[in-house]
Design a protein around this motif. Sequence first.
Motif, PDB file in Angstrom:
ATOM      1  N   TYR A 113       0.840  -1.198   0.000  1.00  0.00           N
ATOM      2  CA  TYR A 113       0.000   0.000   0.000  1.00  0.00           C
ATOM      3  C   TYR A 113       0.873   1.247   0.000  1.00  0.00           C
ATOM      4  O   TYR A 113       2.026   1.219   0.437  1.00  0.00           O
ATOM      5  CB  TYR A 113      -0.941   0.022   1.216  1.00  0.00           C
ATOM      6  N   ASN A 114       0.294   2.317  -0.514  1.00  0.00           N
ATOM      7  CA  ASN A 114       0.956   3.617  -0.533  1.00  0.00           C
ATOM      8  C   ASN A 114       0.694   4.309   0.801  1.00  0.00           C
ATOM      9  O   ASN A 114      -0.457   4.583   1.147  1.00  0.00           O
ATOM     10  CB  ASN A 114       0.423   4.460  -1.697  1.00  0.00           C
ATOM     11  N   THR A 115       1.753   4.591   1.541  1.00  0.00           N
ATOM     12  CA  THR A 115       1.595   5.213   2.864  1.00  0.00           C
ATOM     13  C   THR A 115       0.991   6.611   2.781  1.00  0.00           C
ATOM     14  O   THR A 115       0.519   7.148   3.786  1.00  0.00           O
ATOM     15  CB  THR A 115       2.954   5.294   3.583  1.00  0.00           C
ATOM     16  N   GLY A 116       0.986   7.217   1.587  1.00  0.00           N
ATOM     17  CA  GLY A 116       0.433   8.555   1.421  1.00  0.00           C
ATOM     18  C   GLY A 116      -1.044   8.561   1.086  1.00  0.00           C
ATOM     19  O   GLY A 116      -1.662   9.628   1.010  1.00  0.00           O
ATOM     20  N   GLU A 117      -1.648   7.394   0.891  1.00  0.00           N
ATOM     21  CA  GLU A 117      -3.076   7.321   0.576  1.00  0.00           C
ATOM     22  C   GLU A 117      -3.842   6.962   1.848  1.00  0.00           C
ATOM     23  O   GLU A 117      -3.748   5.841   2.353  1.00  0.00           O
ATOM     24  CB  GLU A 117      -3.344   6.288  -0.521  1.00  0.00           C
ATOM     25  N   VAL A 118      -4.628   7.905   2.346  1.00  0.00           N
ATOM     26  CA  VAL A 118      -5.322   7.689   3.619  1.00  0.00           C
ATOM     27  C   VAL A 118      -6.331   6.552   3.522  1.00  0.00           C
ATOM     28  O   VAL A 118      -6.608   5.878   4.527  1.00  0.00           O
ATOM     29  CB  VAL A 118      -6.014   8.981   4.117  1.00  0.00           C
ATOM     30  N   ASN A 119      -6.879   6.327   2.325  1.00  0.00           N
ATOM     31  CA  ASN A 119      -7.821   5.228   2.156  1.00  0.00           C
ATOM     32  C   ASN A 119      -7.142   3.893   2.435  1.00  0.00           C
ATOM     33  O   ASN A 119      -7.716   2.985   3.034  1.00  0.00           O
ATOM     34  CB  ASN A 119      -8.421   5.236   0.756  1.00  0.00           C
ATOM     35  N   SER A 120      -5.887   3.759   2.013  1.00  0.00           N
ATOM     36  CA  SER A 120      -5.143   2.523   2.222  1.00  0.00           C
ATOM     37  C   SER A 120      -4.747   2.356   3.682  1.00  0.00           C
ATOM     38  O   SER A 120      -4.799   1.249   4.233  1.00  0.00           O
ATOM     39  CB  SER A 120      -3.903   2.505   1.329  1.00  0.00           C
ATOM     40  N   VAL A 121      -4.338   3.439   4.315  1.00  0.00           N
ATOM     41  CA  VAL A 121      -3.979   3.392   5.736  1.00  0.00           C
ATOM     42  C   VAL A 121      -5.178   2.923   6.558  1.00  0.00           C
ATOM     43  O   VAL A 121      -5.053   2.082   7.463  1.00  0.00           O
ATOM     44  CB  VAL A 121      -3.492   4.775   6.221  1.00  0.00           C
ATOM     45  N   SER A 122      -6.350   3.439   6.237  1.00  0.00           N
ATOM     46  CA  SER A 122      -7.578   3.050   6.931  1.00  0.00           C
ATOM     47  C   SER A 122      -7.865   1.563   6.741  1.00  0.00           C
ATOM     48  O   SER A 122      -8.193   0.843   7.700  1.00  0.00           O
ATOM     49  CB  SER A 122      -8.753   3.875   6.410  1.00  0.00           C
ATOM     50  N   ALA A 123      -7.749   1.084   5.505  1.00  0.00           N
ATOM     51  CA  ALA A 123      -8.026  -0.325   5.211  1.00  0.00           C
ATOM     52  C   ALA A 123      -7.039  -1.253   5.914  1.00  0.00           C
ATOM     53  O   ALA A 123      -7.426  -2.297   6.456  1.00  0.00           O
ATOM     54  CB  ALA A 123      -7.995  -0.560   3.705  1.00  0.00           C
ATOM     55  N   ILE A 124      -5.762  -0.870   5.899  1.00  0.00           N
ATOM     56  CA  ILE A 124      -4.731  -1.678   6.563  1.00  0.00           C
ATOM     57  C   ILE A 124      -5.055  -1.858   8.047  1.00  0.00           C
ATOM     58  O   ILE A 124      -4.947  -2.959   8.603  1.00  0.00           O
ATOM     59  CB  ILE A 124      -3.342  -1.014   6.409  1.00  0.00           C
ATOM     60  N   GLU A 125      -5.453  -0.798   8.704  1.00  0.00           N
ATOM     61  CA  GLU A 125      -5.757  -0.866  10.132  1.00  0.00           C
ATOM     62  C   GLU A 125      -6.927  -1.815  10.400  1.00  0.00           C
ATOM     63  O   GLU A 125      -6.928  -2.569  11.382  1.00  0.00           O
ATOM     64  CB  GLU A 125      -6.063   0.530  10.678  1.00  0.00           C
ATOM     65  N   GLU A 126      -7.924  -1.778   9.513  1.00  0.00           N
ATOM     66  CA  GLU A 126      -9.068  -2.672   9.704  1.00  0.00           C
ATOM     67  C   GLU A 126      -8.664  -4.129   9.478  1.00  0.00           C
ATOM     68  O   GLU A 126      -9.094  -5.028  10.218  1.00  0.00           O
ATOM     69  CB  GLU A 126     -10.209  -2.277   8.759  1.00  0.00           C
ATOM     70  N   TYR A 127      -7.851  -4.371   8.466  1.00  0.00           N
ATOM     71  CA  TYR A 127      -7.374  -5.739   8.222  1.00  0.00           C
ATOM     72  C   TYR A 127      -6.586  -6.267   9.422  1.00  0.00           C
ATOM     73  O   TYR A 127      -6.761  -7.413   9.856  1.00  0.00           O
ATOM     74  CB  TYR A 127      -6.513  -5.794   6.959  1.00  0.00           C
ATOM     75  N   LYS A 128      -5.710  -5.439   9.957  1.00  0.00           N
ATOM     76  CA  LYS A 128      -4.882  -5.860  11.095  1.00  0.00           C
ATOM     77  C   LYS A 128      -5.749  -6.138  12.329  1.00  0.00           C
ATOM     78  O   LYS A 128      -5.468  -7.051  13.111  1.00  0.00           O
ATOM     79  CB  LYS A 128      -3.832  -4.785  11.394  1.00  0.00           C
ATOM     80  N   ALA A 129      -6.802  -5.354  12.502  1.00  0.00           N
ATOM     81  CA  ALA A 129      -7.679  -5.528  13.658  1.00  0.00           C
ATOM     82  C   ALA A 129      -8.481  -6.823  13.584  1.00  0.00           C
ATOM     83  O   ALA A 129      -8.796  -7.433  14.611  1.00  0.00           O
ATOM     84  CB  ALA A 129      -8.625  -4.333  13.779  1.00  0.00           C
ATOM     85  N   LEU A 130      -8.813  -7.264  12.365  1.00  0.00           N
ATOM     86  CA  LEU A 130      -9.697  -8.428  12.201  1.00  0.00           C
ATOM     87  C   LEU A 130      -8.980  -9.719  11.817  1.00  0.00           C
ATOM     88  O   LEU A 130      -9.537 -10.806  11.975  1.00  0.00           O
ATOM     89  CB  LEU A 130     -10.765  -8.118  11.143  1.00  0.00           C
ATOM     90  N   ALA A 131      -7.767  -9.618  11.312  1.00  0.00           N
ATOM     91  CA  ALA A 131      -7.068 -10.786  10.765  1.00  0.00           C
ATOM     92  C   ALA A 131      -6.925 -11.917  11.769  1.00  0.00           C
ATOM     93  O   ALA A 131      -7.096 -13.101  11.441  1.00  0.00           O
ATOM     94  CB  ALA A 131      -5.696 -10.372  10.242  1.00  0.00           C
ATOM     95  N   GLY A 132      -6.604 -11.581  13.019  1.00  0.00           N
ATOM     96  CA  GLY A 132      -6.406 -12.601  14.044  1.00  0.00           C
ATOM     97  C   GLY A 132      -7.635 -13.458  14.291  1.00  0.00           C
ATOM     98  O   GLY A 132      -7.526 -14.626  14.680  1.00  0.00           O
ATOM     99  N   ASN A 133      -8.817 -12.893  14.057  1.00  0.00           N
ATOM    100  CA  ASN A 133     -10.059 -13.647  14.247  1.00  0.00           C
ATOM    101  C   ASN A 133     -10.163 -14.820  13.290  1.00  0.00           C
ATOM    102  O   ASN A 133     -10.947 -15.750  13.520  1.00  0.00           O
ATOM    103  CB  ASN A 133     -11.273 -12.735  14.049  1.00  0.00           C
ATOM    104  N   TYR A 134      -9.407 -14.771  12.205  1.00  0.00           N
ATOM    105  CA  TYR A 134      -9.462 -15.827  11.191  1.00  0.00           C
ATOM    106  C   TYR A 134      -8.119 -16.554  11.048  1.00  0.00           C
ATOM    107  O   TYR A 134      -7.883 -17.250  10.074  1.00  0.00           O
ATOM    108  CB  TYR A 134      -9.914 -15.223   9.852  1.00  0.00           C
TER     109      TYR A 134
END
Length: 331
Positions: free
Chosen positions: A170-191
């Motif tokens: 992901y591009n660290t300068g794109e806020v949309n990507s930063v937001s998505a990354i955080e959500e993935y990291k928060a939920l990944a462990g559940n699976y």
Amino acid sequence: MKRKIAGMIVLVLMMSMFGACSKGSNKDMITIGIGQYAEHPSLDNCREGFLAGLKSEGYEEGKNIKVEYENAQADNSLAGQITDGFVSKKVALICAIATPMAQSAYGAAKDTDIPVIFTAVTDPILAKLAKDDKTPVGNITGTSDKLPVEEQLKMIRKILPEAKKIGILYNTGEVNSVSAIEEYKALAGNYGFEIVESGITATADIPLATDNILTKVDCINNLTDNTVVSSLPLILKKAAEKKIPVFGSEVEQVKSGCLATVGIDYYDLGVKTGKMAAQVLKGEKKASDMNFEIIDKAAFYGNSAVAKNLGIDLPKDLTDTAGEMFDSIAE
């Protein structure tokens, strides 16, 4: 002879007037600016859907609207020049496609009466285009392409039951990507997944970043990151050589060679955006009074040709309910 010449002149003038009337007068035209941040299929579909949404509400290019279209080619400074240009031309409305373009458009138009309608903005709140309660920060509204993250993780687990690590570029300068990354990291462990992220700042970083991340993961999950999507063919080629699946975030990426996705249809997203813009143009609503909207309908899309190349069997319960299945890889 003079009468004959005069008659011919009158005839020519009448024909010219008829032609002008049949095509529509420029005075009757509403000029809108469409600024697209990058050139790739999902954003192209947004633009086409936007025009279709306008047309369904009575606004058709060449009849009663004139469209000024510009593409920033994933260049933030060019995005700023484009939106400044729209403002200087005093367009009736700006359609901004993707987060960086929407931010530029809002900055350029916020001290004017020009409404901005955005689309393909993953997190309008994080991008400071909307308040925490989803109301607009100004004369701006639109549609979000927020990813169905949990559904995507469930799908990956079903297709790859033994997988442990998911790579995301992901591009660290794109806020949309930063937001998505955080959500993935928060939920990944559940699976049972670990997210291996690799931040880049420019297209030139992608070849090396891809080579590096492919040595660490069981699959790659692609976001709607504009910089990364623009280089998707390269990523797919490198991943295919190592037999590592790449999951997409929308249907066009699956057409192009990603294995599968649970995602939205960007054409439909554009249509919804066009209809919102039509309400503003008609004077029925102001952009400043309209909360941004999210398409919550997501479907499974799979590519059987990619699955065959990877030696993967896509689960029947997914393929039987798919929005669409593809049996080839688009060039």
